[in-house]
Design a protein around this motif. Structure first.
Motif, PDB file in Angstrom:
ATOM      1  N   ARG A  25       0.999  -1.156  -0.057  1.00  0.00           N
ATOM      2  CA  ARG A  25       0.051  -0.133   0.146  1.00  0.00           C
ATOM      3  C   ARG A  25       0.831   1.299  -0.008  1.00  0.00           C
ATOM      4  NH1 ARG A  25      -3.385  -0.817   5.168  1.00  0.00           N
ATOM      5  NH2 ARG A  25      -1.759   0.610   5.883  1.00  0.00           N
ATOM      6  N   PRO A  26       0.383   2.294  -0.467  1.00  0.00           N
ATOM      7  CA  PRO A  26       1.057   3.577  -0.510  1.00  0.00           C
ATOM      8  C   PRO A  26       1.823   3.964   0.893  1.00  0.00           C
ATOM      9  CG  PRO A  26      -0.685   3.967  -2.059  1.00  0.00           C
ATOM     10  CD  PRO A  26      -1.002   2.698  -1.233  1.00  0.00           C
ATOM     11  N   ALA A  27       0.875   3.994   1.847  1.00  0.00           N
ATOM     12  CA  ALA A  27       1.326   4.261   3.301  1.00  0.00           C
ATOM     13  C   ALA A  27       2.467   3.399   3.499  1.00  0.00           C
ATOM     14  CB  ALA A  27       0.173   3.812   4.365  1.00  0.00           C
ATOM     15  N   ALA A  36       6.246  11.003   4.532  1.00  0.00           N
ATOM     16  CA  ALA A  36       4.697  10.844   4.930  1.00  0.00           C
ATOM     17  C   ALA A  36       4.091  11.475   3.520  1.00  0.00           C
ATOM     18  CB  ALA A  36       4.404  11.621   6.220  1.00  0.00           C
ATOM     19  N   PRO A  37       2.766  11.103   3.302  1.00  0.00           N
ATOM     20  CA  PRO A  37       2.157  11.835   2.174  1.00  0.00           C
ATOM     21  C   PRO A  37       1.697  13.197   2.224  1.00  0.00           C
ATOM     22  CG  PRO A  37       0.707  10.201   3.372  1.00  0.00           C
ATOM     23  CD  PRO A  37       2.044   9.975   3.981  1.00  0.00           C
ATOM     24  N   GLN A  38       1.963  13.956   1.261  1.00  0.00           N
ATOM     25  CA  GLN A  38       1.383  15.215   1.387  1.00  0.00           C
ATOM     26  C   GLN A  38       0.140  15.711   0.756  1.00  0.00           C
ATOM     27  OE1 GLN A  38       3.600  17.313   3.396  1.00  0.00           O
ATOM     28  NE2 GLN A  38       4.576  15.515   3.810  1.00  0.00           N
ATOM     29  N   CYS A  39       0.128  15.930  -0.611  1.00  0.00           N
ATOM     30  CA  CYS A  39      -1.207  16.281  -1.255  1.00  0.00           C
ATOM     31  C   CYS A  39      -1.967  14.842  -1.646  1.00  0.00           C
ATOM     32  CB  CYS A  39      -0.754  16.991  -2.475  1.00  0.00           C
ATOM     33  SG  CYS A  39       0.337  15.962  -3.955  1.00  0.00           S
ATOM     34  N   GLY A  40      -1.289  13.852  -1.792  1.00  0.00           N
ATOM     35  CA  GLY A  40      -2.131  12.458  -2.150  1.00  0.00           C
ATOM     36  C   GLY A  40      -2.309  12.393  -3.647  1.00  0.00           C
ATOM     37  N   ALA A  43      -1.280   8.692  -5.056  1.00  0.00           N
ATOM     38  CA  ALA A  43      -1.778   7.521  -4.548  1.00  0.00           C
ATOM     39  C   ALA A  43      -2.126   6.458  -5.659  1.00  0.00           C
ATOM     40  CB  ALA A  43      -3.014   7.924  -3.770  1.00  0.00           C
ATOM     41  N   CYS A  44      -2.751   6.937  -6.737  1.00  0.00           N
ATOM     42  CA  CYS A  44      -3.180   6.120  -7.684  1.00  0.00           C
ATOM     43  C   CYS A  44      -2.204   5.455  -8.641  1.00  0.00           C
ATOM     44  CB  CYS A  44      -4.396   6.694  -8.840  1.00  0.00           C
ATOM     45  SG  CYS A  44      -5.820   7.031  -7.996  1.00  0.00           S
ATOM     46  N   HIS A  45      -1.181   6.156  -8.807  1.00  0.00           N
ATOM     47  CA  HIS A  45       0.104   5.786  -9.500  1.00  0.00           C
ATOM     48  C   HIS A  45       0.713   4.984  -8.827  1.00  0.00           C
ATOM     49  CE1 HIS A  45       3.581   6.961 -12.581  1.00  0.00           C
ATOM     50  NE2 HIS A  45       3.389   5.788 -12.319  1.00  0.00           N
ATOM     51  N   MET A  46       1.029   5.126  -7.555  1.00  0.00           N
ATOM     52  CA  MET A  46       1.651   4.320  -6.761  1.00  0.00           C
ATOM     53  C   MET A  46       1.065   2.979  -6.501  1.00  0.00           C
ATOM     54  SD  MET A  46       3.237   5.144  -2.745  1.00  0.00           S
ATOM     55  CE  MET A  46       3.897   6.889  -3.535  1.00  0.00           C
ATOM     56  N   ARG A  47      -0.189   2.883  -6.519  1.00  0.00           N
ATOM     57  CA  ARG A  47      -1.004   1.664  -6.484  1.00  0.00           C
ATOM     58  C   ARG A  47      -0.694   1.004  -7.408  1.00  0.00           C
ATOM     59  NH1 ARG A  47      -5.266   4.920  -4.298  1.00  0.00           N
ATOM     60  NH2 ARG A  47      -5.523   4.811  -2.087  1.00  0.00           N
ATOM     61  N   ALA A  48      -0.802   1.687  -8.694  1.00  0.00           N
ATOM     62  CA  ALA A  48      -0.474   0.735  -9.881  1.00  0.00           C
ATOM     63  C   ALA A  48       0.852   0.035  -9.897  1.00  0.00           C
ATOM     64  CB  ALA A  48      -0.851   1.883 -11.079  1.00  0.00           C
ATOM     65  N   GLU A  49       2.140   1.082  -9.540  1.00  0.00           N
ATOM     66  CA  GLU A  49       3.106   0.505  -9.517  1.00  0.00           C
ATOM     67  C   GLU A  49       3.277  -0.756  -8.540  1.00  0.00           C
ATOM     68  OE1 GLU A  49       6.156   0.999 -11.018  1.00  0.00           O
ATOM     69  OE2 GLU A  49       5.017   2.174 -12.315  1.00  0.00           O
ATOM     70  N   LEU A  50       2.819  -0.885  -7.381  1.00  0.00           N
ATOM     71  CA  LEU A  50       2.777  -1.683  -6.421  1.00  0.00           C
ATOM     72  C   LEU A  50       2.080  -2.985  -6.913  1.00  0.00           C
ATOM     73  CD1 LEU A  50       1.978   0.179  -3.153  1.00  0.00           C
ATOM     74  CD2 LEU A  50       4.193  -0.826  -3.667  1.00  0.00           C
ATOM     75  N   LEU A  51       0.970  -2.944  -7.694  1.00  0.00           N
ATOM     76  CA  LEU A  51       0.262  -4.044  -8.316  1.00  0.00           C
ATOM     77  C   LEU A  51       1.170  -4.398  -9.648  1.00  0.00           C
ATOM     78  CD1 LEU A  51      -2.225  -5.525  -8.730  1.00  0.00           C
ATOM     79  CD2 LEU A  51      -3.127  -4.068 -10.377  1.00  0.00           C
ATOM     80  N   GLN A  52       1.846  -3.530 -10.160  1.00  0.00           N
ATOM     81  CA  GLN A  52       2.646  -4.145 -11.109  1.00  0.00           C
ATOM     82  C   GLN A  52       4.022  -4.794 -10.600  1.00  0.00           C
ATOM     83  OE1 GLN A  52       2.325  -3.687 -14.442  1.00  0.00           O
ATOM     84  NE2 GLN A  52       4.359  -4.768 -14.882  1.00  0.00           N
ATOM     85  N   SER A  53       4.666  -4.510 -10.030  1.00  0.00           N
ATOM     86  CA  SER A  53       5.622  -5.205  -9.036  1.00  0.00           C
ATOM     87  C   SER A  53       5.240  -6.538  -8.335  1.00  0.00           C
ATOM     88  CB  SER A  53       6.390  -4.325  -7.931  1.00  0.00           C
ATOM     89  OG  SER A  53       5.473  -4.008  -6.832  1.00  0.00           O
TER      90      SER A  53
END
Length: 77
Positions: A25-27, A36-40, A43-53
């Motif tokens: 997860r992004p967190a 820590a997250p700032q503007c958020g 999140a979507c791009h990060m989730r996609a990268e995590l799923l890809q990996s």
């Protein structure tokens, strides 16, 4: 390419957090990198990268098996 501009996290940083830190997860990516997250907006791009990996197919882990699970089995003769 940058995923999180606020914390200067790139795609490779997200992948490293997933591979070395087990982030799903992004967190967890932020925690791994000590920020820590700032503007958020990332999140979507990060989730996609995590799923890809997670489903890269470059290893024999359970997640890679799930990627090929939709392939029809060859019938035994």
């Amino acid at each position: 390419m940058y995923v999180c501009i606020c914390n200067a996290l790139r795609e490779k940083d997200v992948r490293r957090a997933a591979e070395e830190g087990g982030a799903t997860r992004p967190a967890e990516v932020f925690r791994f990198h000590g920020c820590a997250p700032q503007c958020g907006k990332c999140a979507c791009h990060m989730r996609a990268e995590l799923l890809q990996s997670k489903t890269c197919g470059n290893c024999d882990c359970e997640d890679a098996a799930a990627v090929t699970a939709n392939v029809a089995p060859i019938a035994a003769e």
